[in-house]
Design a protein around this motif. Sequence first.
Motif, mmCIF file in Angstrom:
data_model
loop_
_atom_site.group_PDB
_atom_site.id
_atom_site.type_symbol
_atom_site.label_atom_id
_atom_site.label_comp_id
_atom_site.label_asym_id
_atom_site.label_seq_id
_atom_site.Cartn_x
_atom_site.Cartn_y
_atom_site.Cartn_z
ATOM 1 N N MET A 1 0.683 -1.132 0.043
ATOM 2 C CA MET A 1 -0.150 -0.013 0.031
ATOM 3 C C MET A 1 0.800 1.471 0.010
ATOM 4 O O MET A 1 1.919 1.302 0.610
ATOM 5 C CB MET A 1 -0.918 0.102 1.428
ATOM 6 C CG MET A 1 -1.800 -1.038 1.255
ATOM 7 S SD MET A 1 -3.409 -0.773 0.624
ATOM 8 C CE MET A 1 -4.302 -2.168 0.582
ATOM 9 N N ASN A 2 0.287 2.415 -0.705
ATOM 10 C CA ASN A 2 1.127 3.565 -0.758
ATOM 11 C C ASN A 2 1.020 4.530 0.453
ATOM 12 O O ASN A 2 -0.127 4.311 1.285
ATOM 13 C CB ASN A 2 0.530 4.468 -1.768
ATOM 14 C CG ASN A 2 1.400 3.938 -3.358
ATOM 15 O OD1 ASN A 2 2.427 3.404 -3.196
ATOM 16 N ND2 ASN A 2 0.722 4.268 -4.247
ATOM 17 N N THR A 3 2.042 5.101 0.756
ATOM 18 C CA THR A 3 1.948 6.273 1.847
ATOM 19 C C THR A 3 1.099 7.623 1.128
ATOM 20 O O THR A 3 1.112 7.716 0.070
ATOM 21 C CB THR A 3 3.306 6.424 2.426
ATOM 22 O OG1 THR A 3 4.163 7.107 1.278
ATOM 23 C CG2 THR A 3 3.877 5.316 2.858
ATOM 24 N N THR A 4 0.906 8.340 2.254
ATOM 25 C CA THR A 4 0.084 9.585 1.651
ATOM 26 C C THR A 4 1.075 10.634 1.068
ATOM 27 O O THR A 4 0.893 11.354 0.162
ATOM 28 C CB THR A 4 -0.563 10.215 2.873
ATOM 29 O OG1 THR A 4 -1.452 9.463 3.702
ATOM 30 C CG2 THR A 4 -1.150 11.452 2.234
ATOM 31 N N ASN A 7 1.322 11.154 -2.758
ATOM 32 C CA ASN A 7 0.420 11.931 -3.520
ATOM 33 C C ASN A 7 0.259 13.247 -2.866
ATOM 34 O O ASN A 7 -0.341 14.078 -3.970
ATOM 35 C CB ASN A 7 -1.140 11.306 -3.058
ATOM 36 C CG ASN A 7 -1.278 9.893 -3.744
ATOM 37 O OD1 ASN A 7 -0.867 9.657 -4.689
ATOM 38 N ND2 ASN A 7 -1.840 8.840 -3.153
ATOM 39 N N HIS A 170 -10.882 3.856 2.722
ATOM 40 C CA HIS A 170 -9.475 4.319 3.156
ATOM 41 C C HIS A 170 -8.508 3.566 2.509
ATOM 42 O O HIS A 170 -7.461 4.053 2.059
ATOM 43 C CB HIS A 170 -9.453 4.146 4.859
ATOM 44 C CG HIS A 170 -8.088 4.597 5.223
ATOM 45 N ND1 HIS A 170 -7.102 3.506 5.256
ATOM 46 C CD2 HIS A 170 -7.676 5.832 5.745
ATOM 47 C CE1 HIS A 170 -5.897 4.370 5.988
ATOM 48 N NE2 HIS A 170 -6.417 5.482 5.923
ATOM 49 N N ASP A 171 -8.646 2.308 2.488
ATOM 50 C CA ASP A 171 -7.394 1.482 2.033
ATOM 51 C C ASP A 171 -7.359 1.310 0.361
ATOM 52 O O ASP A 171 -6.252 1.483 -0.102
ATOM 53 C CB ASP A 171 -7.625 -0.257 2.351
ATOM 54 C CG ASP A 171 -7.389 -0.491 3.727
ATOM 55 O OD1 ASP A 171 -6.886 0.357 4.618
ATOM 56 O OD2 ASP A 171 -8.007 -1.463 4.253
ATOM 57 N N ALA A 173 -8.354 4.006 -1.203
ATOM 58 C CA ALA A 173 -7.544 5.488 -1.296
ATOM 59 C C ALA A 173 -6.112 5.417 -1.475
ATOM 60 O O ALA A 173 -5.394 6.070 -2.101
ATOM 61 C CB ALA A 173 -8.043 6.475 -0.438
ATOM 62 N N HIS A 174 -5.621 4.482 -0.542
ATOM 63 C CA HIS A 174 -4.116 4.498 -0.391
ATOM 64 C C HIS A 174 -3.564 3.268 -1.166
ATOM 65 O O HIS A 174 -2.264 2.890 -1.127
ATOM 66 C CB HIS A 174 -3.761 4.225 0.981
ATOM 67 C CG HIS A 174 -3.900 5.005 1.820
ATOM 68 N ND1 HIS A 174 -2.956 6.182 2.555
ATOM 69 C CD2 HIS A 174 -5.180 5.735 2.569
ATOM 70 C CE1 HIS A 174 -3.453 6.999 3.198
ATOM 71 N NE2 HIS A 174 -4.855 6.817 3.415
ATOM 72 N N ALA A 177 -0.129 4.984 -5.970
ATOM 73 C CA ALA A 177 0.266 6.225 -6.080
ATOM 74 C C ALA A 177 -0.363 6.811 -7.570
ATOM 75 O O ALA A 177 -0.155 7.943 -7.745
ATOM 76 C CB ALA A 177 1.924 6.329 -6.154
ATOM 77 N N SER A 215 -7.369 11.539 3.777
ATOM 78 C CA SER A 215 -6.291 10.701 4.217
ATOM 79 C C SER A 215 -5.115 10.382 3.183
ATOM 80 O O SER A 215 -3.940 10.016 3.607
ATOM 81 C CB SER A 215 -6.995 9.386 4.982
ATOM 82 O OG SER A 215 -7.158 8.311 3.816
ATOM 83 N N ALA A 216 -5.418 10.307 2.021
ATOM 84 C CA ALA A 216 -4.487 9.882 0.998
ATOM 85 C C ALA A 216 -3.921 11.135 0.440
ATOM 86 O O ALA A 216 -2.895 11.080 -0.455
ATOM 87 C CB ALA A 216 -5.255 8.726 0.045
#
Length: 317
Positions: A1-4, A7, A170-171, A173-174, A177, A215-216
């Motif tokens: 999963m990507n970090t915020t 983005n 939430h997941d 959106a993350h 990238a 959040s993302a």
Amino acid sequence: MNTTASNIDDAARARRSFIFTPGLRPDMFPKALAGGADMVCVELEDGIAPKDKVEARRKGLALFAGAGGGVESTGDTVKSGGAESTGDIAESNRDVECIVRINSLATAFGLDDVQAVLAASAIDAPPALMLPKVKSPDEIVWLDDLLTERGHACRLHIIIETNEGLEAAHDIAHASARIDALFFGGIDMAAELRCKSAWQPLLYARSRVVHAAASAGVDVIDVPYLDLQDAAGMTREAELARDLGFCGKGAIHPKQIDAINRVFTPDKAAIDKARKVLKAFDEADTGLVVVDGKLIEAPVLREMRRIMAVAERVAER
């Protein structure tokens, strides 16, 4: 999963309004580009009957042939169905964001759409794909991996329109990238929730999508307003969506676009503040600054950049 972070650091752009144009009708594409919407989405999904899916896919994807990841580089020519059709794409329309809405990845039509995109060369692939009825981040990761392996730079726009997708928003959106925005699909969501398709019954679902996008660090776009005769109602709903955290709203007809753009265009005070905040961060080169006596931290930068992108878009028109 990507970090915020990946983005948040992306270049922001205006995403106040979007409109669909049918993949079956490539002749309508230049008019859609000139209609004032910040985003134009070529439709291969719900707006296309099953018997026409193959033809819509062929014609819709052919619009981007030779465009180098977007119509912007094609000058005044848009290609459709293997032949060139002249479209008066003025300089002011070159920054319109072009997207193709493919069918759900859980359907045979969606898999065929993906195969067609992957079969195209990097210069012929559409610049962005809109994914409907996403229920799991695994769908996004799977597609991201395929696009990466093929060397395609396609961005992704994700529609949250099922209860399962809402739970995983939430997941989702993350998940990549490549994701630039989440879209709230209110019509399908209302059907799944067995509620009225109106503001108050869908407020919780809308809020969940806004929170996931925030959040993302990606944009979030509200569902179109379906009553063309109720311009005042559409404007009220757009204002409610803006105040909730949405940065734009869909249109079902060109006559809705101007009103939507007005609602989601920041006023002079907001633009002046954004300019001041960005200048302060540039000069300080730190993760926080004080502007007009208020402490401001780096996470607000993306919103400030988005405001300036909208201001620049307005100034160009």
